[in-house]
Structure formats: C-alpha cells, structure tokens
Design an enzyme around this catalytic site. Sequence first.
Site, PDB file in Angstrom:
ATOM      1  N   PRO A 134       0.431  -2.530  -3.542  1.00 14.01           N
ATOM      2  CA  PRO A 134      -0.384  -1.419  -3.031  1.00 14.01           C
ATOM      3  C   PRO A 134       0.334  -0.434  -2.107  1.00 14.01           C
ATOM      4  O   PRO A 134       0.038  -0.333  -0.915  1.00 14.01           O
ATOM      5  CB  PRO A 134      -1.519  -2.137  -2.315  1.00 14.01           C
ATOM      6  N   CYS A 135       1.246   0.316  -2.698  1.00 11.37           N
ATOM      7  CA  CYS A 135       1.954   1.331  -1.927  1.00 11.37           C
ATOM      8  C   CYS A 135       1.002   2.429  -1.443  1.00 11.37           C
ATOM      9  O   CYS A 135       1.329   3.164  -0.510  1.00 11.37           O
ATOM     10  CB  CYS A 135       3.110   1.915  -2.730  1.00 11.37           C
ATOM     11  N   HIS A 136      -0.188   2.490  -2.028  1.00 13.43           N
ATOM     12  CA  HIS A 136      -1.173   3.478  -1.575  1.00 13.43           C
ATOM     13  C   HIS A 136      -1.706   3.155  -0.179  1.00 13.43           C
ATOM     14  O   HIS A 136      -2.309   4.000   0.458  1.00 13.43           O
ATOM     15  CB  HIS A 136      -2.336   3.579  -2.577  1.00 13.43           C
TER      16      HIS A 136
END
Length: 168
Positions: A134-136
């Site tokens: 989850p780089c978001h």
Amino acid sequence: MQLSLDHIASPVGDILIVSDGDNLRALDFHDYAPRMHRLLRLHYGGYELTPGTAPRPLRHALEAYFDGELSDLASIAVTTGGTAFQRLIWSELRQIPPGTVTTYGSLAARIGRPTASRAVGMANGANPLNIVVPCHRVVGADSKLTGYGGGLHRKEWLLAHERRHSEG
C-alpha cells in the site's frame, strides 16, 4: 520468465494482475500498463505474459478489499524483484494499517535510516504491487497527497475507502 495476466473490475478502474501461478508479481491499473511493463522489465528482465486467471485466493482477497474487508490484503502471497532496500521498504509498507498514513521521513526512520526519505520515495515509486503493497498510504511531510503510480484520484479514493471501512 513465464507469467500470467488477469484483470478484475474495481471501483477505481480495471486492475491488471500478474502472477506466477502461486504468487502475485505485479498489480497495476489498466491505464498504467506501460508503467507495469517497465517495472516488470526492471525487476525481472525478460518475461512473457499470457492470458490466465490469477489464483483464486488472490482474486478473492482483492474483491473482499473493495467490499470493505481491508485485512484480506495481508493474506496475498507476493514475490517481487527489486533491490534489497526496495523489498525492505515494500515489506514495511505492508505494515501500515489500513486507514492510516505515514510520511516518507517516518518510514525512513522506521527502518533506521532517518536521512533516507528520498530513497524511500524512490523505492515507493518502484513498487510493482499497487494496493497490496500500500504505497498509497504514504504522504508528504506536510500530510499532502503526493504522487501515486495509479494517479492521485485513485490514491484519494483508496484512502477514503480505507478510512470509511476502518472506522469502528
């Protein structure tokens, strides 16, 4: 390297799923296919994609995520290329709880490299596994949304989705 390509519909657009039969190798949005291919070449060199169906547990976990079962992403088995530093960052990203965010600087401090926020940002940008890694959930030092490999509108949607489904 022989990989299979599947796709599923999602509320934020069609998602491309690349697997090796058992593990997820790449996940990106249909309109970011060139980015996905660039990262596959970078991480694996030569590869061949053939149409196929992603492993059932992987498809189920992604569908459950979009239905609000956020913890199902943790069950997805992933295999990535990348450098040791990139894989460390991607592993740390999977430790960020849904519905929360952190900064590049905080992530750098977590790995014991407090001056490496730019390197963390570069590793974050080379993440081939959108949503699952989850780089978001990483924002700028000023808490503003910064670049996202699927577009800022999707980053905003994903964070709002997670906040909505993380509230007790």
